[in-house]
Design an enzyme around this catalytic site. Structure first.
Site, PDB file in Angstrom:
ATOM      1  N   HIS A 126       0.817  -1.218   0.000  1.00 25.74           N
ATOM      2  CA  HIS A 126       0.000   0.000   0.000  1.00 25.74           C
ATOM      3  C   HIS A 126       0.852   1.270   0.000  1.00 25.74           C
ATOM      4  CE1 HIS A 126       0.326  -0.015   4.547  1.00 25.74           C
ATOM      5  NE2 HIS A 126       0.421   1.272   4.300  1.00 25.74           N
ATOM      6  N   ASP A 186      -0.318  -7.589   1.612  1.00 18.97           N
ATOM      7  CA  ASP A 186       0.178  -6.211   1.642  1.00 18.97           C
ATOM      8  C   ASP A 186       1.698  -6.223   1.774  1.00 18.97           C
ATOM      9  OD1 ASP A 186       0.360  -3.481   1.753  1.00 18.97           O
ATOM     10  OD2 ASP A 186      -0.403  -3.295   3.803  1.00 18.97           O
ATOM     11  N   SER A 211       4.314   2.527   7.811  1.00 11.37           N
ATOM     12  CA  SER A 211       3.954   1.365   7.001  1.00 11.37           C
ATOM     13  C   SER A 211       5.179   0.823   6.288  1.00 11.37           C
ATOM     14  CB  SER A 211       2.918   1.761   5.949  1.00 11.37           C
ATOM     15  OG  SER A 211       1.743   2.221   6.542  1.00 11.37           O
TER      16      SER A 211
END
Length: 254
Positions: free
Chosen positions: A66, A110, A204
């Site tokens: 992402h 992810d 992230s």
């Protein structure tokens, strides 16, 4: 009626995960000592830190899918202080290699590899981290950490120096129950719930490290809320994607 209410709550929860769940700050952490966590990478766009990542070979960095943006991406490797970057030696342009089954973070997969534009020189400041070969579970009772650049509170200012914090593993059944529904397959839960420690917006793609081994990739939390304890933090389980990672590393491309 109760079933309908639960269904609506679950749909709302998934909406929060999808729209607001991506993470990047380290909450209640401290600065990483020099000459440690030499595998950490800052994933950047136009010279600005966007996500974390970590070195897994001389020419590949692992991060979250992402984190992909339709813009030229770069990584900075070899410094804990993003104000101290030698662009000639520490900055690399990359080719992005998202997992082929990735759609969105809350659906799983992810994970993304970044192929460096040139092979880097390994030394005391730059060293890849070993990847987990098997699934890790809360009952294994291991000590884990997450690290990254970013703010130290929700909507706070970012930091330039890499920070880390201890996070406890959470049993997946407990994690599912706390999140009021199903988790995607192939994930790990750690921190955020029953502790004041965890990650938040911007970190992230950074690693969940247990006993010196990278076991997870920072994926999502809920609603960009880092005022822990509240909801569990969710990571992509590296062991579930090891064959895909190794195939691309061996090919030297993806």
């Amino acid at each position: 009626m109760m079933h309908a209410v639960h269904d609506l709550m679950f749909l709302y929860l998934l909406t929060c995960l999808g729209q607001n769940g991506h993470g990047s700050e380290i909450i209640n952490g401290k600065n990483v000592p020099q000459n440690s966590m030499q595998y950490m990478a800052s994933v950047q766009i136009n010279g600005k830190h966007e996500c974390g990542g970590f070195l897994v070979s001389e020419d590949f960095v692992l991060t979250a899918a992402h984190c992909y943006k339709n813009s030229p991406m770069e990584v900075v490797i070899g410094t804990h202080n993003l104000k101290k970057v030698n662009n000639n030696k520490m900055r690399y342009s990359v080719k992005t290699c998202k997992h082929p089954r990735y759609d969105k973070a809350e659906s799983g997969n992810d994970i993304m590899l970044l192929k460096l534009s040139r092979k880097l020189q390994l030394d005391k400041k730059v060293k890849p981290i070993q990847l987990a070969r098997k699934e890790i579970k809360a009952k294994d009772n291991v000590k884990c950490q997450v690290a990254g650049w970013g703010s130290t509170e929700t909507s706070g200012k970012t930091v330039d120096v890499l920070r880390w914090v201890d996070v406890p593993l959470i049993d997946l059944n407990v994690c599912k129950r706390k999140l009021k529904g199903k988790l995607p397959k192939g994930v790990i839960c750690a921190g955020g719930s029953d502790t004041k420690n965890g990650f938040c917006q911007g970190d992230s793609g950074g690693p969940l490290v247990c006993n010196g081994t990278a076991v997870g990739v920072v994926s999502f939390n809920i609603n960009r809320d880092c005022k822990y304890p509240n909801w569990p933090n969710v990571y992509t389980d590296i062991s579930k994607h090891l064959s895909w990672i190794k195939k691309n590393l061996n090919k030297k491309q993806c």
